[in-house]
Design an enzyme around this catalytic site. Structure first.
Site, PDB file in Angstrom:
ATOM      1  CG  ASN A 165      -0.404  -0.081   2.506  1.00 27.15           C
ATOM      2  OD1 ASN A 165       0.642  -0.705   2.699  1.00 27.15           O
ATOM      3  ND2 ASN A 165      -1.030   0.547   3.472  1.00 27.15           N
ATOM      4  CE  LYS A 188       7.988 -11.395  -0.310  1.00 24.42           C
ATOM      5  NZ  LYS A 188       7.144 -10.825  -1.375  1.00 24.42           N
ATOM      6  CD  GLU A 262       5.282  -1.379  12.894  1.00 27.09           C
ATOM      7  OE1 GLU A 262       4.093  -1.004  13.012  1.00 27.09           O
ATOM      8  OE2 GLU A 262       6.179  -1.057  13.691  1.00 27.09           O
ATOM      9  CB  CYS A 295      -1.890  -0.084   8.702  1.00 23.79           C
ATOM     10  SG  CYS A 295      -0.613   1.181   8.820  1.00 23.79           S
ATOM     11  CD  GLU A 394      -6.086  -4.216   7.977  1.00 16.48           C
ATOM     12  OE1 GLU A 394      -5.570  -5.322   7.742  1.00 16.48           O
ATOM     13  OE2 GLU A 394      -5.428  -3.196   8.217  1.00 16.48           O
TER      14      GLU A 394
HETATM   15  P1  NAD Z   1       0.160  -9.321   3.070  1.00 13.09           P
HETATM   16  O1  NAD Z   1       0.270  -9.774   4.474  1.00 13.09           O
HETATM   17  O2  NAD Z   1      -0.754 -10.042   2.159  1.00 13.09           O
HETATM   18  O3  NAD Z   1       1.598  -9.362   2.354  1.00 13.09           O
HETATM   19  C1  NAD Z   1       2.688  -8.638   2.837  1.00 13.09           C
HETATM   20  C2  NAD Z   1       3.985  -9.265   2.333  1.00 13.09           C
HETATM   21  O4  NAD Z   1       4.147 -10.566   2.896  1.00 13.09           O
HETATM   22  C3  NAD Z   1       4.076  -9.448   0.827  1.00 13.09           C
HETATM   23  O5  NAD Z   1       5.382  -9.080   0.409  1.00 13.09           O
HETATM   24  C4  NAD Z   1       3.839 -10.943   0.642  1.00 13.09           C
HETATM   25  O6  NAD Z   1       4.405 -11.461  -0.538  1.00 13.09           O
HETATM   26  C5  NAD Z   1       4.520 -11.498   1.879  1.00 13.09           C
HETATM   27  N1  NAD Z   1       4.076 -12.828   2.341  1.00 13.09           N
HETATM   28  C6  NAD Z   1       2.842 -13.377   2.250  1.00 13.09           C
HETATM   29  N2  NAD Z   1       2.821 -14.594   2.862  1.00 13.09           N
HETATM   30  C7  NAD Z   1       4.066 -14.796   3.365  1.00 13.09           C
HETATM   31  C8  NAD Z   1       4.663 -15.851   4.106  1.00 13.09           C
HETATM   32  N3  NAD Z   1       3.988 -16.929   4.492  1.00 13.09           N
HETATM   33  N4  NAD Z   1       5.967 -15.728   4.469  1.00 13.09           N
HETATM   34  C9  NAD Z   1       6.670 -14.626   4.133  1.00 13.09           C
HETATM   35  N5  NAD Z   1       6.160 -13.599   3.409  1.00 13.09           N
HETATM   36  C10 NAD Z   1       4.869 -13.680   3.030  1.00 13.09           C
HETATM   37  O7  NAD Z   1      -0.208  -7.764   3.133  1.00 13.09           O
HETATM   38  P2  NAD Z   1      -0.678  -6.791   1.966  1.00 13.09           P
HETATM   39  O8  NAD Z   1      -2.027  -7.178   1.487  1.00 13.09           O
HETATM   40  O9  NAD Z   1       0.419  -6.611   0.969  1.00 13.09           O
HETATM   41  O10 NAD Z   1      -0.781  -5.397   2.774  1.00 13.09           O
HETATM   42  C11 NAD Z   1      -1.899  -5.012   3.501  1.00 13.09           C
HETATM   43  C12 NAD Z   1      -1.704  -5.263   4.971  1.00 13.09           C
HETATM   44  O11 NAD Z   1      -0.560  -4.572   5.461  1.00 13.09           O
HETATM   45  C13 NAD Z   1      -2.864  -4.735   5.801  1.00 13.09           C
HETATM   46  O12 NAD Z   1      -3.209  -5.691   6.774  1.00 13.09           O
HETATM   47  C14 NAD Z   1      -2.304  -3.483   6.456  1.00 13.09           C
HETATM   48  O13 NAD Z   1      -2.939  -3.100   7.641  1.00 13.09           O
HETATM   49  C15 NAD Z   1      -0.891  -3.878   6.673  1.00 13.09           C
HETATM   50  N6  NAD Z   1      -0.041  -2.702   6.854  1.00 13.09           N
HETATM   51  C16 NAD Z   1       0.428  -2.419   8.103  1.00 13.09           C
HETATM   52  C17 NAD Z   1       1.207  -1.287   8.305  1.00 13.09           C
HETATM   53  C18 NAD Z   1       1.775  -0.961   9.663  1.00 13.09           C
HETATM   54  O14 NAD Z   1       2.725  -0.204   9.728  1.00 13.09           O
HETATM   55  N7  NAD Z   1       1.246  -1.506  10.760  1.00 13.09           N
HETATM   56  C19 NAD Z   1       1.492  -0.436   7.237  1.00 13.09           C
HETATM   57  C20 NAD Z   1       0.988  -0.760   5.971  1.00 13.09           C
HETATM   58  C21 NAD Z   1       0.223  -1.897   5.788  1.00 13.09           C
END
Ligand code: NAD
Length: 497
Positions: A165, A188, A262, A295, A394
């Site tokens: 995002n 990554k 996070e 988030c 969420e």
């Molecule tokens: P996601 O969890 O689907 O993916 C995030 C990353 O994790 C990607 O690079 C993905 O390829 C990788 N990934 C997925 N499965 C994995 C595994 N088993 N092992 C290792 N890596 C893996 O998240 P998204 O849809 O890209 O982003 C949205 C989410 O991010 C929302 O929940 C949002 O709240 C959160 N977010 C949190 C913050 C914060 O600072 N707290 C900031 C931005 C976004």
């Protein structure tokens, strides 16, 4: 320096550009569904090579052994090269993430660049902390001189995994403090936003970061799994959903990695009966920022029942006035969701809301005038049951759940009745009462009458309670997260003069 997406066809491993064996993945513009480029998909070979190079660079290389000032100078060069790419990176944030151009510039580029300079400044000031020296007679008739230092040392090889995002911002908020404190990093990024990470690698190469200090391996879950299970990786810093956070914590547990998470949020926006309603509505509208893909956005509005009807009326009016469409058009106020799957998720929660008896005030559909692009109407539900999926999960889309309360305690209980604890917002004319509520909310950041807020100064620690994460990013806390503390003491006895 400039870049062309078609040239970003290789991953950056051990200081080399390597074309993976797997077929590249198309990356789509979320506003048009057109392919903007083909991204390399790193597999086992590339990830193994990146980790091996990071390990070698950490164990034997110069980077961890340089002074913070020397590392800071190199990283400032990297920052300066990124600054030269401002136009290209802002353009990419529009193309890759579907961010409105204004957000791409102010929130996705200017802010992380400013914060990074601050991080480098703070990190350059790191010094060992001396323990008080002793110089005392000992029983052998000699003097014993003793003392020590508390050192902050890098942890080792850092695996950084980021979501889609705010890709450029979230890459910077991990990579720069990790490198600044002397770690080596394998990044990554999300498969939806690979190019904004590969640009960082181009810049690292340009300024001559030593081989293996920084690698970028694009790809999906499989690449992330390799990074989080490899015993040569010491720390995982992850931003993403809570479900992936749980998976990563498990994957890293077998090799006892340090884990920094996070995660998501379902942040409460509390409007007391005495609040300035216009201000509360304006700030409540932030649930639509970046089409709800943030988030910390206020996605649950808890409104005192004495003002709720008026609040919902004002909010609905403003939401109806939003203009969906091309993120490049300055008059557009709501862009697209990232992919069809994310739009499906929004639709799922709209259906859940209707099923639970919540009242749909506006939205809930795909806009019929925008047949292309992953657009979704901004949606307001009133009278939402806090126990329903619409209030507990969420959505990560432009959907808000409004519910009423009668007492401050009820509002606090509702705010805390969530597995998340990332942010909270309170609106009231009574600052002391709002402060009390803010203290009672179990979240990593609570902002009163818009103070701070999602667009505020980010250098205070940022992170969540409960399922919103573990650890903090930004500023000194963000740097410390990438260090181990070592207590080093010494003693020497010498004949008395
Ligand atoms: P996601 O969890 O689907 O993916 C995030 C990353 O994790 C990607 O690079 C993905 O390829 C990788 N990934 C997925 N499965 C994995 C595994 N088993 N092992 C290792 N890596 C893996 O998240 P998204 O849809 O890209 O982003 C949205 C989410 O991010 C929302 O929940 C949002 O709240 C959160 N977010 C949190 C913050 C914060 O600072 N707290 C900031 C931005 C976004």
């Amino acid at each position: 320096m400039s870049f062309a997406l078609k040239e970003l066809d290789s991953v950056y491993v051990a200081g080399e550009w390597v074309k993976p064996k797997s077929d590249p993945d198309p990356v789509f513009n979320p506003a048009t569904e057109e392919v903007i480029g083909l991204a390399p998909v790193g597999g086992r070979v590339e990830m193994e090579a990146a980790i091996a190079a990071a390990r070698e660079a950490f164990d034997k290389g110069v980077w961890p052994r340089m002074s913070p000032q020397e590392r800071g100078a190199k990283l400032r060069e990297m920052h300066a090269e990124l600054a030269k790419l401002e136009n290209e990176i802002v353009e990419l944030m529009v193309l890759e993430v579907g961010a409105l151009r204004s957000l791409a510039k102010a929130g996705q580029f200017d802010k992380p660049m400013r914060d990074t300079l601050h991080t480098l400044e703070l990190g350059s000031r790191y010094r060992d902390t001396p323990l008080p020296p002793g110089n005392t007679p000992n029983p052998l008739g000699q003097r014993t001189f003793s003392g020590g230092v508390i050192r902050r040392e890098p942890i080792g090889v850092v695996g950084a995994i980021t979501p889609y995002n705010f890709p450029f911002l979230l890459n910077l908020v991990k990579v720069f403090p990790a490198l600044m404190t002397g770690n080596t990093v394998v990044l990554k990024p999300s498969p939806f936003t690979p190019f904004s990470a590969l640009i960082l690698a181009q810049v690292a190469e340009k300024v001559g970061l030593p081989r293996g200090v920084f690698s970028v391996v694009t790809g999906g879950k499989e690449a992330g799994e390799l990074l989080t299970t490899d015993p040569r990786v010491d720390l995982i810093t992850f931003t993403g959903s809570d479900a992936t956070g749980v998976a990563i914590a498990k994957q890293g547990a077998a090799t006892l990695k340090r884990i920094h998470l996070e995660l998501g949020g379902k942040s409460a926006h509390i409007v007391r009966g005495d609040a300035n309603l216009a201000e509360a509505v304006t700030n409540g509208m932030r649930f639509t920022t970046h089409c709800g893909q943030g988030c910390v956005l206020p996605s649950r509005h808890l409104v005192h029942n004495s003002v709720r009807a008026r609040y919902v009326e004002l909010l609905t009016e403003k939401v109806k006035a939003l203009k969906l469409g091309d993120p490049n058009d300055p008059s557009t106020t709501l862009g697209p969701l990232i992919r069809e799957s994310q739009r499906g998720r929004a639709e799922h929660f709209v259906a859940e809301g209707l099923k639970s008896g919540a009242k749909l005030m506006t939205g809930g559909q795909r806009p019929s005038h925008l047949p292309k692009g992953y657009f979704f109407e901004p949606t307001v539900f009133d009278n939402v049951d806090n126990a329903s999926p619409l209030a507990q999960e969420e959505v990560f889309g432009p959907v808000v759940a409004v519910m009423g309360f009668d007492t401050d305690q009820e509002a606090i209980d509702l705010a805390n009745d969530s597995r998340f604890g990332l942010a909270g917002y309170v609106h009231s004319a009574d600052l002391a009462a709002a402060y009390e509520m803010a203290c009672a909310i179990r979240a990593g950041g609570v902002h009163i009458n818009g103070g701070g807020g999602p667009d505020g100064n980010s250098m205070p620690p940022f992170g969540g309670y409960k399922y919103s994460g573990m650890g903090r990013e930004n500023g000194e806390e963000g740097l410390n997260a990438f260090t181990e503390l070592k207590t080093l003491t010494f003693r020497q006895s010498t004949p008395s003069a």
